[in-house]
Design a protein around this motif. Structure first.
Motif, PDB file in Angstrom:
ATOM      1  N   ASN A  53       6.742  -4.844   6.435  1.00  0.00           N
ATOM      2  CA  ASN A  53       5.694  -5.525   5.673  1.00  0.00           C
ATOM      3  C   ASN A  53       4.461  -5.688   6.555  1.00  0.00           C
ATOM      4  O   ASN A  53       4.475  -6.447   7.531  1.00  0.00           O
ATOM      5  N   ILE A  54       3.385  -4.970   6.214  1.00  0.00           N
ATOM      6  CA  ILE A  54       2.115  -5.071   6.951  1.00  0.00           C
ATOM      7  C   ILE A  54       1.003  -5.483   5.984  1.00  0.00           C
ATOM      8  O   ILE A  54      -0.172  -5.156   6.166  1.00  0.00           O
ATOM      9  N   ALA A  55       1.358  -6.206   4.941  1.00  0.00           N
ATOM     10  CA  ALA A  55       0.368  -6.603   3.930  1.00  0.00           C
ATOM     11  C   ALA A  55      -0.648  -7.588   4.516  1.00  0.00           C
ATOM     12  O   ALA A  55      -0.385  -8.275   5.499  1.00  0.00           O
ATOM     13  N   VAL A 114      11.638   0.387   2.467  1.00  0.00           N
ATOM     14  CA  VAL A 114      10.591  -0.377   1.782  1.00  0.00           C
ATOM     15  C   VAL A 114       9.399  -0.507   2.711  1.00  0.00           C
ATOM     16  O   VAL A 114       9.535  -1.000   3.845  1.00  0.00           O
ATOM     17  N   LEU A 115       8.223  -0.100   2.239  1.00  0.00           N
ATOM     18  CA  LEU A 115       6.987  -0.232   3.011  1.00  0.00           C
ATOM     19  C   LEU A 115       5.947  -0.948   2.156  1.00  0.00           C
ATOM     20  O   LEU A 115       5.581  -0.477   1.080  1.00  0.00           O
ATOM     21  N   ASN A 116       5.481  -2.093   2.660  1.00  0.00           N
ATOM     22  CA  ASN A 116       4.451  -2.872   1.967  1.00  0.00           C
ATOM     23  C   ASN A 116       3.203  -2.902   2.829  1.00  0.00           C
ATOM     24  O   ASN A 116       3.162  -3.574   3.865  1.00  0.00           O
ATOM     25  N   VAL A 117       2.184  -2.164   2.422  1.00  0.00           N
ATOM     26  CA  VAL A 117       0.889  -2.173   3.119  1.00  0.00           C
ATOM     27  C   VAL A 117      -0.208  -2.582   2.129  1.00  0.00           C
ATOM     28  O   VAL A 117      -1.351  -2.136   2.224  1.00  0.00           O
ATOM     29  N   SER A 118       0.147  -3.436   1.184  1.00  0.00           N
ATOM     30  CA  SER A 118      -0.837  -3.902   0.204  1.00  0.00           C
ATOM     31  C   SER A 118      -1.860  -4.813   0.858  1.00  0.00           C
ATOM     32  O   SER A 118      -1.643  -5.352   1.942  1.00  0.00           O
ATOM     33  N   LEU A 128       1.059   0.191  -2.068  1.00  0.00           N
ATOM     34  CA  LEU A 128      -0.298   0.430  -1.561  1.00  0.00           C
ATOM     35  C   LEU A 128      -1.331  -0.278  -2.427  1.00  0.00           C
ATOM     36  O   LEU A 128      -2.513   0.074  -2.417  1.00  0.00           O
ATOM     37  N   SER A 129      -0.908  -1.291  -3.160  1.00  0.00           N
ATOM     38  CA  SER A 129      -1.817  -1.973  -4.082  1.00  0.00           C
ATOM     39  C   SER A 129      -2.872  -2.776  -3.329  1.00  0.00           C
ATOM     40  O   SER A 129      -2.688  -3.158  -2.174  1.00  0.00           O
ATOM     41  N   LEU A 138       3.480   1.593  -6.072  1.00  0.00           N
ATOM     42  CA  LEU A 138       2.525   0.597  -6.547  1.00  0.00           C
ATOM     43  C   LEU A 138       1.150   0.917  -5.987  1.00  0.00           C
ATOM     44  O   LEU A 138       0.910   0.796  -4.775  1.00  0.00           O
ATOM     45  N   LEU A 139       0.225   1.305  -6.876  1.00  0.00           N
ATOM     46  CA  LEU A 139      -1.129   1.714  -6.486  1.00  0.00           C
ATOM     47  C   LEU A 139      -2.190   0.882  -7.193  1.00  0.00           C
ATOM     48  O   LEU A 139      -3.346   1.293  -7.314  1.00  0.00           O
ATOM     49  N   GLN A 140      -1.836  -0.283  -7.635  1.00  0.00           N
ATOM     50  CA  GLN A 140      -2.746  -1.142  -8.393  1.00  0.00           C
ATOM     51  C   GLN A 140      -3.973  -1.536  -7.569  1.00  0.00           C
ATOM     52  O   GLN A 140      -3.901  -1.752  -6.363  1.00  0.00           O
TER      53      GLN A 140
END
Length: 674
Positions: free
Chosen positions: A196-198, A215-219, A242-243, A263-265
């Motif tokens: 998680n790097i959000a 799982v990669l979270n860079v939102s 990537l939202s 996720l590209l929102q």
């Protein structure tokens, strides 16, 4: 202290010195204003919670008595130092939470203390004002760690030296830092599965090659490019978020992966194979200049063709909402046979075409709302289109009709949202028969239909024939209820929720008595000057009467079937009469009935707006006069006048008594002694 802990009741829950609470082997000392760890707690404590206290130092002797401790939480204290020998007697500790403290002040000594924990699996260092060099020291000897959180610190740059020895790490949380650069920081974390790097400041992710990551979270960064290494290795990646970035292009994804959620929102993404003005860029290439140390590499790609190299066959959720998509590339959806949820709302789509080549056989939800759609194209042939679709959102577009027969292929559709489109329902009456319309007749699976703000005018015929609608929204259609209301007859058995908000409804315009299945009714924003009597026989659970012209509700409102079944009623913004509030008192006393907007309900007395629950005494007196029995009022007013006249008559009689007697004697000729 060992005496008295034998009974099962005491072991389940018991007070402890210092105001702590014991539940089995869990000691909870949260929020006790403790400045140190109590030394008189049970020695067999396994979990100790000391959150929200004022502890500054965890000394060498603080945990000497707690040999069985495996979970320790010191969240939100003032912890500045953990002395090197603090954990020597608690080497079985597996979970340690040090969130929101001040560990940056003595991090090197704290690191020495942590190194004495060979079994530590989970460590939370969030919110300690730590820099990357401090983090490196703190975790340098924690090879047993499986989960690490350093969120909400002041980390700016990550390199290969920070997480060197964390060979067992499965989960890493770096969100809400100031990270703008990552240089081979995760290559040594061979078991890492969740990253998680959000909420950082990453401008791009180029050369992504963490094949073991799931799982990669860079939102919530500022990412413009996401490029995966061009390798044939199988990526374990399942979820990529990537939202809320600044992506300009669709990400270049692994050639082989297990990706099921993308996720590209909220980006700036579009496809450039075909521009809105008809220009084609199919043969134009893009060049990426990648600088790695002293080496420079130029990669040439055709982003609209790169999609062919990305493996999307396992994708189930694709969220591309809030972007700048004008259209989708050819065969884009054909690459996603397992897709179940597709969100394209809040884009710039003017047309959307479905065909048997892109059957989307597994798709259950399609959201095309808030675009500029004027055309929904369907190439109907022998095959099915959207056979599994259940939720179809087309709201807030410029559609005037849907392709004929579209619902003959969507055999499972339950929810259709056409609100904020200028559509008409089939059949159209009389001369309007030739106009384009939406035909939902015979769609037996359809249960939820929204037609709010569609400009509907007098729905003639039987547009809902053959449906089983449970939820119908006709809000913001000011002329929808004009003309024949025969269309209701097809809904009486199934309809449970009906919204007629802002439809110019008057008290006598509609008879609700036939809607016996109705449980929720919204009549707000209309012109009701009297409570519709036909509601009395319904067994609603929720009724909304806000923003009407009601002076009062019936006095027996809680006694009829409606009042006995109601569980909530909305009443605010009506001109109620302060002197006729008997119904309000009845509602307050009704058992199980809520008025959620009760504090906003007011009544009028003269020019004043008052709360019905706290009327001033002068207003109450005035109301009593206004509501008193008129016959009694007239009697009270006439009695003083009658008494005054009677007294006046007696006085006059006494004053003229002698003269009157003489006059009588003279006229009658009878002698009278004096």
């Amino acid at each position: 202290l060992a005496v008295g802990w034998g009974s099962g009741m005491d072991a389940a829950w018991a007070p402890s010195p210092g105001g702590c609470e014991l539940v089995q082997s869990i000691m909870d000392c949260t929020g006790r204003w403790l400045s140190s760890i109590p030394v008189n707690l049970r020695g067999d404590t396994e979990e100790l919670f000391l959150d929200d206290n004022t502890i500054q130092v965890l000394g060498n002797a603080s945990l000497l008595l707690y040999h069985q401790l495996w979970h320790l939480s010191l969240t939100r204290n003032r912890l500045e130092l953990i002395e090197p020998g603090a954990f020597l007697s608690s080497q079985g500790l597996e979970v340690l939470s040090l969130t929101d403290n001040l560990l940056f002040t003595n991090y090197s000594l704290t690191a020495a203390a942590l190194s004495a924990l060979p079994a530590l699996r989970m460590l939370d260092l969030a919110g300690n004002q730590l820099r990357e060099d401090m983090v490196s020291v703190l975790v340098s000897n924690l090879s047993s760690l499986e989960s690490l959180s350093v969120a909400r610190n002041i980390i700016m740059r990550l390199d290969s030296s920070i997480f060197t020895n964390l060979t067992e790490l499965l989960e890493l949380n770096l969100e809400k830092n100031y990270i703008f650069e990552i240089d081979n920081a995760f290559e040594g974390l061979q078991r890492l599965q969740r990253l998680n790097i959000a909420y950082n400041y990453l401008p791009c992710l180029v050369g992504f090659g963490l094949t073991q990551l799931r799982v990669l979270n860079v939102s919530n960064n500022v990412i413009e490019w996401f490029l995966t290494l061009e390798i044939d290795d199988l990526f374990e990646l399942e979820v990529l978020d990537l939202s809320h970035n600044r992506l300009l292009f669709f990400p270049v994804l692994p050639r082989r992966s297990k990706l099921h959620s993308l996720l590209l929102q909220d980006n700036r993404m579009s496809f450039y194979q075909r521009l809105p003005n008809g220009t084609s860029l199919a043969n134009v290439t893009m060049q990426f200049l990648i600088i790695d140390g002293n080496s420079t590499n130029i990669t040439t790609v055709r982003l609209w063709d790169e999609l062919c190299h990305s493996n999307l066959s396992s994708l189930r959720l694709l969220d591309m909402s809030q972007n700048e998509v004008w259209g989708l590339p050819d065969d884009f959806l054909a690459q996603m046979p397992a897709l179940t949820h597709l969100k394209l709302n809040q884009n710039c789509l003017e047309a959307f075409h479905l065909s048997e080549e892109d059957p989307l056989a597994m798709l259950t939800e399609l959201d095309l709302s808030q675009n500029q759609l004027v055309e929904l194209g369907v190439k109907v042939g022998a095959g099915d289109i959207l056979p599994s679709l259940q939720l179809f959102n087309l709201s807030t577009n410029r559609l005037q009709a849907l392709p004929p027969g579209i619902f003959t292929h969507t055999r499972k559709i339950t929810t259709l949202d056409l609100s904020r489109n200028l559509v008409h329902l089939c059949p159209q009456p009389g001369e309007a028969e030739s106009l384009a319309c939406v035909d939902i007749r015979g769609v037996e699976t359809l249960t939820h239909l929204s037609l709010a703000g569609c400009g509907l005018q007098g729905m003639g015929g039987r547009p809902f024939q053959g449906t089983s609608l449970i939820h119908l929204d006709l809000s913001d259609n000011r002329q929808a209820l004009s003309g024949d209301l025969g269309w209701l007859q097809d809904l009486v058995l199934t309809l449970q929720v009906l919204s007629l908000r802002n439809t110019s409804l008057s008290s006598t315009a509609m008879d609700f008595s036939a809607l016996n299945s109705l449980v929720r009714l919204d009549l707000s924003g209309n012109s009701l000057a009297a409570f519709p009597t036909s509601l009395g026989t319904l067994r609603l659970r929720s009724l909304d009467l806000r923003d009407n012209c009601l002076p009062a509700l019936p006095l027996d409102v809680v006694q009829v079937p409606l009042g006995r079944s109601l569980r909530e009623i909305y009443l605010s913004r009506n001109p109620y009469n302060c002197c006729t509030l008997g119904w309000w008192d009845a509602l307050q006393q009704a058992e199980g009935l809520r008025v959620p907007d009760g504090r906003e309900v007011t009544c009028s007395h003269g020019s004043r707006a008052l709360s019905p629950g706290a009327l001033p005494e002068p207003v109450l007196r005035s109301c009593r006069w206004q509501t008193a029995d008129l016959a009694l009022l007239y009697l009270v007013l006439a009695l003083p006048t009658g008494l005054t006249l009677l007294v006046a008559f007696v006085v006059i009689f006494l004053m003229l008594k002698e003269k009157l007697l003489k006059m009588v004697k003279t006229r009658c000729g009878v002698s009278s002694p004096y």
